[in-house]
Design a protein around this motif. Structure first.
Motif, PDB file in Angstrom:
ATOM      1  N   LEU A  50      -8.846  32.417 -63.932  1.00  0.00           N
ATOM      2  CA  LEU A  50      -9.388  33.837 -64.392  1.00  0.00           C
ATOM      3  C   LEU A  50      -9.474  33.953 -65.762  1.00  0.00           C
ATOM      4  O   LEU A  50     -10.400  34.550 -66.387  1.00  0.00           O
ATOM      5  CB  LEU A  50      -8.303  34.997 -63.680  1.00  0.00           C
ATOM      6  CG  LEU A  50      -8.232  34.968 -62.553  1.00  0.00           C
ATOM      7  CD1 LEU A  50      -7.139  36.135 -62.134  1.00  0.00           C
ATOM      8  CD2 LEU A  50      -9.532  35.280 -61.913  1.00  0.00           C
ATOM      9  N   LEU A  51      -8.838  33.220 -66.705  1.00  0.00           N
ATOM     10  CA  LEU A  51      -8.903  33.522 -67.996  1.00  0.00           C
ATOM     11  C   LEU A  51      -9.049  32.115 -68.903  1.00  0.00           C
ATOM     12  O   LEU A  51      -8.849  31.864 -70.061  1.00  0.00           O
ATOM     13  CB  LEU A  51      -7.442  34.229 -68.599  1.00  0.00           C
ATOM     14  CG  LEU A  51      -7.393  35.586 -68.057  1.00  0.00           C
ATOM     15  CD1 LEU A  51      -5.943  36.090 -68.627  1.00  0.00           C
ATOM     16  CD2 LEU A  51      -8.662  36.364 -68.731  1.00  0.00           C
ATOM     17  N   TRP A  52     -10.033  31.511 -68.410  1.00  0.00           N
ATOM     18  CA  TRP A  52     -10.235  29.933 -68.849  1.00  0.00           C
ATOM     19  C   TRP A  52     -10.872  29.941 -70.290  1.00  0.00           C
ATOM     20  O   TRP A  52     -10.746  29.241 -71.110  1.00  0.00           O
ATOM     21  CB  TRP A  52     -10.985  29.180 -67.820  1.00  0.00           C
ATOM     22  CG  TRP A  52     -12.364  29.577 -67.443  1.00  0.00           C
ATOM     23  CD1 TRP A  52     -12.610  30.302 -66.375  1.00  0.00           C
ATOM     24  CD2 TRP A  52     -13.745  29.254 -68.148  1.00  0.00           C
ATOM     25  NE1 TRP A  52     -14.192  30.524 -66.349  1.00  0.00           N
ATOM     26  CE2 TRP A  52     -14.699  30.056 -67.480  1.00  0.00           C
ATOM     27  CE3 TRP A  52     -13.912  28.671 -69.351  1.00  0.00           C
ATOM     28  CZ2 TRP A  52     -15.884  30.118 -67.938  1.00  0.00           C
ATOM     29  CZ3 TRP A  52     -15.231  28.714 -69.779  1.00  0.00           C
ATOM     30  CH2 TRP A  52     -16.349  29.313 -69.063  1.00  0.00           C
ATOM     31  N   ALA A  57     -10.311  28.113 -75.850  1.00  0.00           N
ATOM     32  CA  ALA A  57     -10.211  28.400 -77.350  1.00  0.00           C
ATOM     33  C   ALA A  57      -9.101  28.298 -77.721  1.00  0.00           C
ATOM     34  O   ALA A  57      -8.767  27.701 -79.065  1.00  0.00           O
ATOM     35  CB  ALA A  57     -10.561  30.048 -77.271  1.00  0.00           C
ATOM     36  N   TYR A  58      -7.925  28.416 -77.201  1.00  0.00           N
ATOM     37  CA  TYR A  58      -6.568  27.955 -77.692  1.00  0.00           C
ATOM     38  C   TYR A  58      -6.410  26.470 -77.717  1.00  0.00           C
ATOM     39  O   TYR A  58      -6.024  26.051 -78.803  1.00  0.00           O
ATOM     40  CB  TYR A  58      -5.381  28.553 -76.450  1.00  0.00           C
ATOM     41  CG  TYR A  58      -4.114  28.169 -76.982  1.00  0.00           C
ATOM     42  CD1 TYR A  58      -3.509  29.080 -78.059  1.00  0.00           C
ATOM     43  CD2 TYR A  58      -3.402  27.224 -76.491  1.00  0.00           C
ATOM     44  CE1 TYR A  58      -2.175  28.637 -78.417  1.00  0.00           C
ATOM     45  CE2 TYR A  58      -1.989  26.956 -76.836  1.00  0.00           C
ATOM     46  CZ  TYR A  58      -1.395  27.727 -77.793  1.00  0.00           C
ATOM     47  OH  TYR A  58      -0.210  27.495 -78.205  1.00  0.00           O
ATOM     48  N   ILE A  59      -7.044  25.675 -77.060  1.00  0.00           N
ATOM     49  CA  ILE A  59      -6.983  24.463 -77.132  1.00  0.00           C
ATOM     50  C   ILE A  59      -8.001  23.754 -78.218  1.00  0.00           C
ATOM     51  O   ILE A  59      -7.506  23.201 -79.021  1.00  0.00           O
ATOM     52  CB  ILE A  59      -7.636  23.600 -75.659  1.00  0.00           C
ATOM     53  CG1 ILE A  59      -6.609  23.897 -74.504  1.00  0.00           C
ATOM     54  CG2 ILE A  59      -7.854  22.326 -76.112  1.00  0.00           C
ATOM     55  CD1 ILE A  59      -7.063  23.372 -73.483  1.00  0.00           C
ATOM     56  N   ILE A  60      -9.122  24.214 -78.655  1.00  0.00           N
ATOM     57  CA  ILE A  60      -9.924  24.194 -79.743  1.00  0.00           C
ATOM     58  C   ILE A  60      -9.167  24.391 -80.841  1.00  0.00           C
ATOM     59  O   ILE A  60      -9.114  23.609 -81.861  1.00  0.00           O
ATOM     60  CB  ILE A  60     -11.402  24.823 -79.326  1.00  0.00           C
ATOM     61  CG1 ILE A  60     -12.217  24.182 -78.209  1.00  0.00           C
ATOM     62  CG2 ILE A  60     -12.088  24.610 -80.803  1.00  0.00           C
ATOM     63  CD1 ILE A  60     -13.108  24.861 -78.014  1.00  0.00           C
ATOM     64  N   TYR A  61      -8.525  25.684 -80.977  1.00  0.00           N
ATOM     65  CA  TYR A  61      -7.757  26.024 -82.145  1.00  0.00           C
ATOM     66  C   TYR A  61      -6.611  25.101 -82.383  1.00  0.00           C
ATOM     67  O   TYR A  61      -6.388  24.883 -83.420  1.00  0.00           O
ATOM     68  CB  TYR A  61      -7.142  27.525 -81.825  1.00  0.00           C
ATOM     69  CG  TYR A  61      -6.536  27.889 -83.041  1.00  0.00           C
ATOM     70  CD1 TYR A  61      -6.979  28.482 -84.288  1.00  0.00           C
ATOM     71  CD2 TYR A  61      -5.028  28.222 -83.117  1.00  0.00           C
ATOM     72  CE1 TYR A  61      -6.085  28.896 -85.125  1.00  0.00           C
ATOM     73  CE2 TYR A  61      -4.552  28.524 -84.088  1.00  0.00           C
ATOM     74  CZ  TYR A  61      -4.769  28.952 -85.163  1.00  0.00           C
ATOM     75  OH  TYR A  61      -3.847  29.544 -86.231  1.00  0.00           O
TER      76      TYR A  61
END
Length: 65
Positions: A50-52, A57-61
């Protein structure tokens, strides 16, 4: 409505790829993480589907931090 369908499909595909990655590299992950292989529960699966965009964004950050 059409975009919502694709939103869920993208989330399902990303979660499937994460499951395949963890299953494929479980031995290497276990050697790094003191013998524990990470597993996803249903809450995590649904949350990620649902919140992919936030997960991406968290992975890229994390990559650039």
């Amino acid at each position: 409505m059409y975009y919502l369908f694709w939103y869920f499909i993208i989330g399902l595909v990303l979660m499937f790829l994460a499951e395949v990655f963890i299953h494929t590299y479980s031995n290497q992950i276990a050697s790094i993480d003191n013998g524990e292989v990470p597993k996803f529960d249903w809450f995590t699966r649904i949350f990620t589907i649902l919140l992919w965009p936030f997960q991406i964004a968290y992975i890229i950050y994390g990559l650039f931090d």
